[in-house]
Design an enzyme around this catalytic site. Structure first.
Site, PDB file in Angstrom:
ATOM      1  CG  ASP A  76      -5.864  -5.241   2.313  1.00  0.00           C
ATOM      2  OD1 ASP A  76      -5.520  -4.814   3.431  1.00  0.00           O
ATOM      3  OD2 ASP A  76      -6.410  -4.514   1.458  1.00  0.00           O
ATOM      4  CG  ASP A 126      -1.978   1.030   1.200  1.00  0.00           C
ATOM      5  OD1 ASP A 126      -2.012   1.811   0.237  1.00  0.00           O
ATOM      6  OD2 ASP A 126      -2.790   1.071   2.136  1.00  0.00           O
TER       7      ASP A 126
END
EC number: 2.4.2.29
Length: 392
Positions: free
Chosen positions: A266, A93
């Site tokens: 996720d 990320d």
């Protein structure tokens, strides 16, 4: 990378998809759930633990790694895979969500975002180009653009401004990205507005990214609104590219997300609730601290074949949690990750056999989700991390 995603089958009665994602560190069967290892570790687990439950893709967070130990150190160690001894797939990320959760500790302009480190209070400034450079130095298989995630209570004008800035930053990230072995995904924003979500999806699709994520959801809004937004948004994204729903990991939500056409998920949920004594099961979450487990000789989940359930009684797990032994957190985490890994395998098989809808209905007929009011309260508490630290 060419032909990075192959769509093998779509359900005849829903939007559920079965595919394969190809990366520099192997093939990922989709739909897939990725455990979160924000700081280069899935909390309490080793890479061998993850492999033993058939996990081959995890998420790490650039924000946390940038602050500690620092991107240069990880690069010097040979990249993130070598640093953490993980030869599977890594998605990083950009850290945008963590930065924007800092609220009063950050300021942004068209160039980028400045923020104060929650560790030492130092001021940092990150541009979209920096976010790409950091992730290229980490060597992750999938990188994310830097985006602006508006607060769940942001006004319509604030959501619009965040979306437009996200678009401009996505364009800059794409121009800065040069690592051919790494896929760069865009992030669709737009709050809960159907029109802004459409605009964001269409604009980012026109830039032809290798994949697309849906950001700014699962932030405490009712679940029916979440998935209504997901279904609407995915209509405007290309079918031949992977779709990633960020921050979703409850079993019932994975099933709903798959039925909408999501390929990648996720969430910290399975590891976080494990450390609080919650074990996933076919009937719903089980609280190991309940007195009923104090004398249970069998495993907490008789239907599970994970290391924890094969080797330890519910009574022993109850004892470990009552004594706050570190082993308790590890054994619970192994179970929860194994549970979701097995669930995703069953989902993939059901799509292949074109019976996903029956599988979903059968699972949900027995599964008791967490009370919605409690879930929203927990989510709001978790969103702001602990001791001023942004969420993982």
């Amino acid at each position: 990378m060419d032909k990075s995603f192959i769509l093998n089958k779509t359900s005849s009665r829903s939007l559920a998809r079965r595919g394969q994602l190809f990366t520099a560190h192997g093939k990922v069967e989709t739909p897939v759930f990725c455990p979160v290892g924000s700081q280069a570790t899935v909390k309490t687990l080793t890479p061998e633990d993850l492999k033993s439950v058939n996990i081959n893709m995890i998420l790490s967070n650039t924000y946390h790694l940038y602050l500690r130990p620092g991107i240069p150190i990880i690069k010097e160690m040979g990249g993130l895979h070598k640093f953490m001894n993980w030869d599977g797939v890594i998605l990083t990320d950009s850290g945008g969500y963590q930065i924007f959760s800092l609220a009063n500790l950050r300021k942004l302009d068209e160039g980028g975002v400045s923020f104060r480190s929650h560790i030492d209070g130092s001021t940092r400034y990150i541009t979209p180009e920096d976010a790409v450079s950091f992730q290229q130095d980490l060597g992750s298989d999938i990188a994310m653009v830097l985006d602006e995630c508006p607060h769940s209570e942001a006004s319509e004008n604030e959501v619009l401004a965040a979306m437009e800035r996200t678009h401009q930053w996505a364009k800059r990230c794409l121009a800065a990205h040069t690592l051919k072995s790494q896929h760069l995904f865009a992030i669709v924003q737009g709050g809960l507005s159907p029109e802004l979500r459409r605009q964001s999806a269409e604009y980012l699709a026109s830039l032809d990214f290798p994949g697309y994520a849906l950001g700014g959801l699962s932030l405490g809004e009712p679940k029916d609104i979440t998935f209504e937004t997901v279904r609407h948004t995915l209509r405007f994204l290309p079918e031949n590219k992977p779709r990633y729903l960020m921050g979703v990991g409850a079993p019932e939500d994975l099933l709903e997300g798959v039925s909408c056409g999501v390929d990648i998920f996720d969430c910290v949920l399975p590891t976080r609730v494990a450390r609080n004594g919650a074990f996933f099961s076919r009937l719903g979450r089980l609280n190991i601290r309940n007195a009923a487990f104090a004398t249970q000789k069998g495993p907490i989940d008789p239907d599970c074949n994970c290391y924890t359930c094969r080797n330890y009684s519910a009574a022993y797990l109850h004892h470990l949690f009552r004594c706050e032994e570190i082993l308790a957190y590890r054994l619970a985490t192994i179970h929860n990750i194994a549970f979701l890994s097995n669930l995703m395998q069953e989902i993939r098989t059901s799509i292949e056999k074109d019976c996903f809808e029956e599988f979903k209905a059968d699972f949900l007929s027995r599964y008791q989700p967490t009370n919605e009011a409690i879930r929203i309260e927990q989510k709001q508490k978790w969103l702001f991390g602990r001791n001023g630290e942004p969420p993982s």
